[in-house]
Write an enzyme that holds these catalytic residues in place. Structure first.
Site, PDB file in Angstrom:
ATOM      1  N   ASN A   1      -1.583   1.734   6.192  1.00 30.55           N
ATOM      2  CA  ASN A   1      -0.931   0.870   5.780  1.00 30.55           C
ATOM      3  C   ASN A   1      -0.300   0.096   6.673  1.00 30.55           C
ATOM      4  OD1 ASN A   1      -0.559   1.955   3.391  1.00 30.55           O
ATOM      5  ND2 ASN A   1       1.502   2.563   3.272  1.00 30.55           N
ATOM      6  N   GLY A   2      -0.365  -1.374   6.826  1.00 31.79           N
ATOM      7  CA  GLY A   2       0.002  -2.479   7.707  1.00 31.79           C
ATOM      8  C   GLY A   2      -1.345  -3.088   8.242  1.00 31.79           C
TER       9      GLY A   2
ATOM     10  N   CYS B   1       0.929  -1.316   0.053  1.00 31.37           N
ATOM     11  CA  CYS B   1       0.035  -0.051  -0.106  1.00 31.37           C
ATOM     12  C   CYS B   1       0.777   1.289  -0.022  1.00 31.37           C
ATOM     13  CB  CYS B   1      -1.097   0.056   1.322  1.00 31.37           C
ATOM     14  SG  CYS B   1      -1.769  -1.350   1.497  1.00 31.37           S
TER      15      CYS B   1
ATOM     16  N   GLU C   1       8.206 -13.755 -12.750  1.00 33.93           N
ATOM     17  CA  GLU C   1       7.446 -12.846 -12.440  1.00 33.93           C
ATOM     18  C   GLU C   1       6.806 -11.812 -13.387  1.00 33.93           C
ATOM     19  OE1 GLU C   1      11.414 -10.463 -10.319  1.00 33.93           O
ATOM     20  OE2 GLU C   1       9.318 -10.382  -9.199  1.00 33.93           O
TER      21      GLU C   1
ATOM     22  N   GLU D   1      18.356 -16.510 -10.118  1.00 35.47           N
ATOM     23  CA  GLU D   1      17.954 -15.295 -10.226  1.00 35.47           C
ATOM     24  C   GLU D   1      17.275 -14.862 -11.679  1.00 35.47           C
ATOM     25  OE1 GLU D   1      17.221 -12.901  -8.724  1.00 35.47           O
ATOM     26  OE2 GLU D   1      17.089 -11.053 -10.319  1.00 35.47           O
TER      27      GLU D   1
ATOM     28  N   HIS E   1      18.495 -36.311 -11.888  1.00 33.55           N
ATOM     29  CA  HIS E   1      18.001 -36.937 -10.770  1.00 33.55           C
ATOM     30  C   HIS E   1      16.321 -36.639 -10.770  1.00 33.55           C
ATOM     31  CE1 HIS E   1      21.969 -37.832  -9.020  1.00 33.55           C
ATOM     32  NE2 HIS E   1      22.469 -36.704  -9.503  1.00 33.55           N
TER      33      HIS E   1
ATOM     34  N   ARG F   1       4.447   0.052  -6.168  1.00 38.74           N
ATOM     35  CA  ARG F   1       4.517  -0.626  -5.188  1.00 38.74           C
ATOM     36  C   ARG F   1       3.764  -1.846  -4.820  1.00 38.74           C
ATOM     37  NH1 ARG F   1       6.561   2.429  -0.382  1.00 38.74           N
ATOM     38  NH2 ARG F   1       5.445   1.391   1.026  1.00 38.74           N
TER      39      ARG F   1
ATOM     40  N   LYS G   1       6.274  -4.176  -4.734  1.00 42.54           N
ATOM     41  CA  LYS G   1       7.657  -3.888  -4.960  1.00 42.54           C
ATOM     42  C   LYS G   1       8.114  -4.267  -3.515  1.00 42.54           C
ATOM     43  CE  LYS G   1      11.354  -2.245  -6.667  1.00 42.54           C
ATOM     44  NZ  LYS G   1      12.019  -3.170  -7.693  1.00 42.54           N
TER      45      LYS G   1
ATOM     46  N   LYS H   1      12.958 -13.883 -12.606  1.00 41.41           N
ATOM     47  CA  LYS H   1      12.843 -12.594 -13.256  1.00 41.41           C
ATOM     48  C   LYS H   1      11.712 -13.037 -14.488  1.00 41.41           C
ATOM     49  CE  LYS H   1      13.849 -10.455 -11.811  1.00 41.41           C
ATOM     50  NZ  LYS H   1      14.655  -9.634 -10.543  1.00 41.41           N
TER      51      LYS H   1
ATOM     52  N   TRP I   1      -3.365  -2.783  -1.343  1.00 40.89           N
ATOM     53  CA  TRP I   1      -3.247  -3.896  -1.530  1.00 40.89           C
ATOM     54  C   TRP I   1      -3.593  -4.938  -0.677  1.00 40.89           C
ATOM     55  CZ3 TRP I   1      -0.486  -8.378  -0.072  1.00 40.89           C
ATOM     56  CH2 TRP I   1       0.104  -9.150  -1.184  1.00 40.89           C
TER      57      TRP I   1
HETATM   58  C1  AGP Z   1      12.748  -9.165  -7.351  1.00 44.24           C
HETATM   59  O1  AGP Z   1      12.182  -9.150  -8.735  1.00 44.24           O
HETATM   60  C2  AGP Z   1      11.476  -9.296  -6.687  1.00 44.24           C
HETATM   61  N1  AGP Z   1      10.264  -8.439  -6.850  1.00 44.24           N
HETATM   62  C3  AGP Z   1      11.357  -9.618  -5.204  1.00 44.24           C
HETATM   63  O2  AGP Z   1      11.875 -10.838  -5.258  1.00 44.24           O
HETATM   64  C4  AGP Z   1      12.339  -8.936  -4.438  1.00 44.24           C
HETATM   65  O3  AGP Z   1      13.412  -8.972  -4.529  1.00 44.24           O
HETATM   66  C5  AGP Z   1      12.006  -9.278  -2.733  1.00 44.24           C
HETATM   67  O4  AGP Z   1      10.749  -9.038  -2.448  1.00 44.24           O
HETATM   68  C6  AGP Z   1      12.983  -8.585  -1.893  1.00 44.24           C
HETATM   69  O5  AGP Z   1      12.912  -7.302  -1.632  1.00 44.24           O
HETATM   70  P1  AGP Z   1      13.760  -6.213  -1.045  1.00 44.24           P
HETATM   71  O6  AGP Z   1      15.092  -6.333  -1.846  1.00 44.24           O
HETATM   72  O7  AGP Z   1      12.972  -4.882  -1.127  1.00 44.24           O
HETATM   73  O8  AGP Z   1      13.842  -6.734   0.281  1.00 44.24           O
END
Ligand code: AGP
Length: 619
Positions: free
Chosen positions: A108-109, A2, A499, A492, A515, A27, A614, A496, A82
């Site tokens: 928020n929270g 949020c 997501e 990694e 395996h 966000r 985010k 990407k 959110w």
């Molecule tokens: C990355 O592409 C993601 N959106 C997600 O995995 C992110 O890296 C993770 O939530 C950690 O966030 P931070 O680095 O802000 O702690």
């Protein structure tokens, strides 16, 4: 997750609020709303959907966003939600108005005892219009406001907070006090922006840097009361607290797309610059300086093990960090996903150093894990991008990544900057421990300093990757396979791809395929193989053969020095040569570009992928 914005001042309040909400879109959210006091009336407009739809609703209701019109609004707040308690809907969107229409609240929270408070308020005659926990806060503040003889909204907020259990960044607008905004904070970020004859609040500085660079990061249990000309910050008992005004170094352009189709593309193109900004200032006269982090031989000898905690992309950077530190320093390192760390029984004491990695500096899982590591006696060094964020403030020491604001939900440049910090840390530690002689130490520094140019070279060839993606974006399944450092790189880049393109994707250690997972390889499966480590070439070629003979299409990512080696891949993309230890920094960029174009060709919303936020501030 949020986002909150608030404004008091002479500019068009709705323009400021809606632009601020647009900036905070990254966000992650599913509904949006604003509340403001115009000509003494408390107005509320909120909607399920995007800020664009909220803008239309505001215009339809006859309010102007044009700055040239005189601002008749005395104060306003806005929110992107959110969903947690209650599905996305107009009713559940914020702000929430109290039953008697006295005040509006954005939050928020999570209010953990909301059910109990709701029962209490219902007995007092309160009727609820939503399923949210936040509405409880609005009603509770109104309830105490009504009991309060002086009708002081600040006192009512402080009284309500005594009953509330949970986390919050809360902002309250009361019709009887049209020139004031009250904010409270616990475990959720909120920033005050101080202007001349105007003041702002927002969940992060990106929503206000166009107007002011002077900010105060509110601390837990602080209560802010602001008018256009004044700022008063107290604790929950009403006693003034000391606060520091800090200057934001990010500029307003950094939150614009700057001609790129998406923030993600812009941010990948910033990688050379931000890597240089993260690494170069910390290398001087053949040595590495980690700002205020005290690293001498005595300190390092006292460190028996290193613990790395992070989530998602930051965790993948941590895996590379583990490899580097163990290889160069010969210190045992455990790298754990933060959300699992809190349930584990880690071997940590005062001889442990915990590295905490987070772009946002607000990830709740990471914060909780850091808290646990501290309780066990570990010192903490945070690698964080957002200046003044909670993790940056709560860690013993912080090393900032100089990535600037990262708006795309999919992290790209922040990851590369995190790697930059981890290489600096590993090299410095190894040298201080006497494990890396001066010559090798300087050699690696020099290798790091050459990375930006090499990243530029990769960006110049991005159309090669684009072409490949344009003919493969319809695949149902993709596997990334690698060994050693290339396995972490695969983890990694697989994240990407999934997501942002929603294509099913897995990362596997090359040796693990046989395996079990190889059963999934069939005609048309796409396999991406980063191969950057000299002694793993023949093993990886065997893996490529295994999947190719079962019908997979293989894209290999290899350094120039492998040009004469025959791989059984369909397509190869070449990255510049570098010391193989540094290869993850270069190898990730073509894979990020690949994920980007796969998503673009599939027509996905690259910067705002579905269901993702985010900054993840819930467990
Ligand atoms: C990355 O592409 C993601 N959106 C997600 O995995 C992110 O890296 C993770 O939530 C950690 O966030 P931070 O680095 O802000 O702690």
């Amino acid at each position: 997750m949020c986002g909150i914005v608030g404004y008091i001042g002479p500019r068009n309040t709705l323009g400021i609020l809606l632009n601020g909400l647009s900036t905070l879109e990254y966000r992650g959210y599913d509904s949006a709303g604003v509340s403001f006091i115009q000509d003494g009336r408390l107005e509320l407009i909120k909607k399920k959907g995007y800020v664009k739809e909220l803008r239309e609703a505001v215009a339809q209701a006859g309010f102007t966003l044009d700055d040239r019109h005189t601002n008749r609004i005395s104060a306003g707040i806005g929110h992107t939600r959110w969903a947690t308690h209650g599905a996305p809907s107009d009713e559940n969107s914020h702000p929430h108005m109290s039953m008697n229409g006295k005040l509006c609240v954005v939050h928020n929270g999570i209010i953990e005892n909301y059910a109990e408070l709701r029962r209490f308020l219902k007995k007092k005659g309160y009727v609820f219009a939503s399923e949210t926990d936040t509405e409880v806060a609005a009603q509770l503040i109104e309830y105490y406001y009504g009991l309060n003889d002086n009708k002081d909204i600040n006192a009512a907020v402080r009284r309500a907070l005594k009953d509330i259990v949970g986390s919050y960044a809360l902002c309250v607008l009361c019709v009887d006090e049209p020139d004031r905004l009250i904010c409270a904070k616990k475990d959720n970020p909120i920033v005050l922006g101080i202007g001349k004859g105007e003041n702002f609040i927002a969940s992060d500085v990106t929503a206000m840097i166009e107007y002011t660079k002077d900010v105060v990061f509110l601390e837990d249990n602080w209560i802010l009361t602001m008018t256009k000309d004044s700022v008063e910050i107290t604790d929950v008992y009403g006693d003034p607290v000391e606060y520091k005004v800090e200057a934001v170094v990010w500029d307003a352009d950094s939150v614009q797309k700057g001609g790129y189709a998406h923030f993600m593309m812009k941010e990948m193109h910033e990688e050379p610059k931000i890597f240089e900004a993260t690494v170069e200032p910390r290398i001087k006269d053949g040595d590495i300086y980690l700002e205020h982090f005290p690293v001498d031989e005595e300190y390092m000898k006292g460190i028996h093990n290193i613990n790395i905690i992070a989530c998602g992309t930051a965790f993948h950077a941590g895996c590379v960090g583990k490899y580097l530190i163990e290889k160069l320093c010969r210190i045992p390192v455990v790298c754990t996903v933060a959300s699992e760390f809190i349930y584990s029984d880690p071997i940590i004491d005062e001889h442990t150093l915990t590295l905490v990695i987070s772009q946002s500096g607000e990830t709740l899982d990471t914060r909780n894990a850091m808290k646990k590591a501290k309780e066990l006696g570990s010192g903490t060094l945070a690698i964080v991008n957002v200046i003044g964020s909670t993790i940056a403030r709560e860690a013993d020491n912080v090393l900032y990544t100089a990535a600037g604001p990262e708006i795309s939900v999919a992290s790209t440049k922040a990851y590369v900057a995190q790697l930059g910090c981890l290489y600096l840390i590993a090299l410095k530690f190894a040298h201080v421990l006497g494990k890396l002689d001066k010559e090798k130490y300087e050699y690696y520094q020099n290798e790091l300093l050459q990375i930006p140019d090499k990243l530029e070279q990769i960006l110049r060839k991005q159309t090669d990757i684009q072409r490949f993606a344009s003919t493969h974006f319809n695949v149902e399944s993709t596997f990334f396979i690698g060994r050693g450092l290339d396995y972490f790189l695969s983890m990694e880049t697989s994240l990407k791809l999934k997501e942002i393109s929603y294509i099913h994707s897995e990362a596997y250690a090359g040796g693990e395929l046989k395996h079990g997972t190889i059963a999934l390889i069939e005609d048309g499966t796409l396999v991406v193989c980063p191969i950057t480590q000299d002694d793993l070439v023949s093993k990886m070629e065997s893996n490529i053969k295994e999947v190719a003979t079962r019908g997979a299409t293989v894209l290999a990512i290899v350094p120039e020095r492998f040009r004469d080696i025959k791989f059984s891949c369909d397509v190869r993309f070449t990255i510049p040569d570098c010391d193989e230890l540094m290869a993850p920094i270069l190898g990730v960029l073509p894979c990020q570009i690949f994920a980007y174009y796969m998503a673009v060709y599939k027509g996905c919303d690259v910067d705002k992928p579905r269901n993702l936020a985010k900054s993840v501030t819930v467990e």
